[in-house]
Design a protein around this motif. Sequence first.
Motif, PDB file in Angstrom:
ATOM      1  N   TRP A 116      40.972  24.706  41.669  1.00 40.13           N
ATOM      2  CA  TRP A 116      39.754  25.512  41.470  1.00 40.13           C
ATOM      3  C   TRP A 116      39.951  26.516  40.339  1.00 40.13           C
ATOM      4  CZ3 TRP A 116      38.294  30.625  41.599  1.00 40.13           C
ATOM      5  CH2 TRP A 116      36.924  30.863  41.616  1.00 40.13           C
ATOM      6  N   VAL A 117      41.059  27.222  40.356  1.00 39.95           N
ATOM      7  CA  VAL A 117      41.311  28.231  39.324  1.00 39.95           C
ATOM      8  C   VAL A 117      41.478  27.565  37.963  1.00 39.95           C
ATOM      9  CG1 VAL A 117      42.929  29.997  38.529  1.00 39.95           C
ATOM     10  CG2 VAL A 117      42.298  29.887  40.941  1.00 39.95           C
ATOM     11  N   ARG A 123      36.338  26.085  32.237  1.00 41.22           N
ATOM     12  CA  ARG A 123      34.895  26.326  32.024  1.00 41.22           C
ATOM     13  C   ARG A 123      34.643  27.634  31.299  1.00 41.22           C
ATOM     14  NH1 ARG A 123      34.550  24.532  37.443  1.00 41.22           N
ATOM     15  NH2 ARG A 123      34.333  26.699  38.117  1.00 41.22           N
ATOM     16  N   ASN A 124      35.430  28.646  31.607  1.00 39.06           N
ATOM     17  CA  ASN A 124      35.205  29.970  31.030  1.00 39.06           C
ATOM     18  C   ASN A 124      36.071  30.266  29.816  1.00 39.06           C
ATOM     19  OD1 ASN A 124      33.325  31.554  33.087  1.00 39.06           O
ATOM     20  ND2 ASN A 124      34.741  30.312  34.299  1.00 39.06           N
ATOM     21  N   PRO A 164      44.091  33.836  34.385  1.00 36.23           N
ATOM     22  CA  PRO A 164      44.604  33.518  35.725  1.00 36.23           C
ATOM     23  C   PRO A 164      46.112  33.698  35.850  1.00 36.23           C
ATOM     24  CG  PRO A 164      43.040  31.850  34.999  1.00 36.23           C
ATOM     25  CD  PRO A 164      43.315  32.708  33.812  1.00 36.23           C
ATOM     26  N   ARG A 218      40.110  24.753  36.911  1.00 41.58           N
ATOM     27  CA  ARG A 218      38.787  24.356  36.412  1.00 41.58           C
ATOM     28  C   ARG A 218      38.001  25.577  35.953  1.00 41.58           C
ATOM     29  NH1 ARG A 218      37.059  19.139  37.711  1.00 41.58           N
ATOM     30  NH2 ARG A 218      35.284  19.708  36.408  1.00 41.58           N
ATOM     31  N   TRP A 219      38.135  26.700  36.666  1.00 46.05           N
ATOM     32  CA  TRP A 219      37.464  27.938  36.241  1.00 46.05           C
ATOM     33  C   TRP A 219      37.961  28.361  34.856  1.00 46.05           C
ATOM     34  CZ3 TRP A 219      39.085  32.674  34.607  1.00 46.05           C
ATOM     35  CH2 TRP A 219      38.124  33.694  34.540  1.00 46.05           C
ATOM     36  N   ALA A 220      39.267  28.280  34.645  1.00 42.72           N
ATOM     37  CA  ALA A 220      39.828  28.659  33.344  1.00 42.72           C
ATOM     38  C   ALA A 220      39.290  27.767  32.232  1.00 42.72           C
ATOM     39  CB  ALA A 220      41.352  28.587  33.402  1.00 42.72           C
TER      40      ALA A 220
END
Length: 402
Positions: A276-277, A283-284, A290, A279-281
């Motif tokens: 999850w983290v 996308r953003n 992180p 994928r967040w990194a």
Amino acid sequence: MNEAASAAHGGGRQSLRFLLLYALAAAGGAMAYMPFLTILLPVRVEAMAGGAEVTWLAYCSFSGAAAASLSNILFGWLSDRTGNRQGWIVTGLLGSCALLLAMPLADSLPALLGLLVAWQVMLNMMLGPLAALAGDYVPDRQKGFLGGLLSLSPAMGALAGAFVTFEGVAGADARLAIVAALVALCVLPVVLFGRPVSFPELTARVDRPIVSIPEKRPQVVVPCMWLARLLVQIAEAVLFAYLYVWFRTVSADFGDDDTAAVFGAVLVLAIPATLWVGRWADRNERPILPLAACAGLTAVALLLMASAESLTFAVAGYALFGLVTSMFLSLHSAQTLRVLPRPQTRGRDLGLFNLTNTVPSLIMPWLTLATVPAFGFSGLFMILAALSAIAALLLASISRTN
């Protein structure tokens, strides 16, 4: 950011098949060394040492770490020079599996030590080029997801160790054969069936060092990334070696099976969290943030553990520590590929980064011996918390701000 880095950052995407098969191969690498170094080798040394197992295990740890460090750099460099990482991977796989099967032939501790060193050399003939292979084929926009997939490695390594040592599964020699077979089954598919999408910009030679973090210079980013991982890895190495001993100082009723259950549960929980983290990194477009956050939370967890007076508090503190350090190490491995400045020396440079995995094993025993007798584990954890906080500050200094 130069043109090549920009293309890698914003271009196409690698196939899911290759990413999954690469994650399986990386897990195979963990299966190669985790069961052997943590369980199978110590059992064999204990049976041969006649009461001197602590001394001989120290010899094995030091010699193995030195051989792994040097050979990882060497074969990473050779795979750069030859441009054929898959050939080195397969050769190292076959050689390391053969030497694993040869371990029962050692009829003395010096012979076992020699086989161990040779095995480390062949294993890192596989691991060095395998690490660089991801840099050749995974664009920056997917490196967070890659880091999430790499979190499978420690969990599968621990699972392999539990499987081969399960009562009734196999004898001591057959366990080595099972490990070799599992490693081959995990590593070969990425070479035989990976068929990755090619990204020429990821392997194009560059004359001027670059990193794909805007406004940051490689002479700043690379040392910060290297030192931050080293500092966190020292803490991780201490807890890996002394987790059971520390839990027993908190509660004498806490057994080795309880420690293994907590350790395994944390590794399993880290997989979805890291995915999850990561994928967040992606996308953003915040690859380093992180890492800084995980290093900071590592420091917090160590402070909680230093002040733990009850078993519940101790387990909770370690659960946080294990979760965020597992996330940190997996994501860091992927994002390191982003900051290495020269694609043509990627394998060699990753070998130098690999020193952050081996050097802590040389530092950790002396740090523990110098601290715990005088100040207890609480004093040691406070020192480790300070090191982790420094790592967080280093990473925060290079984290991209929007």
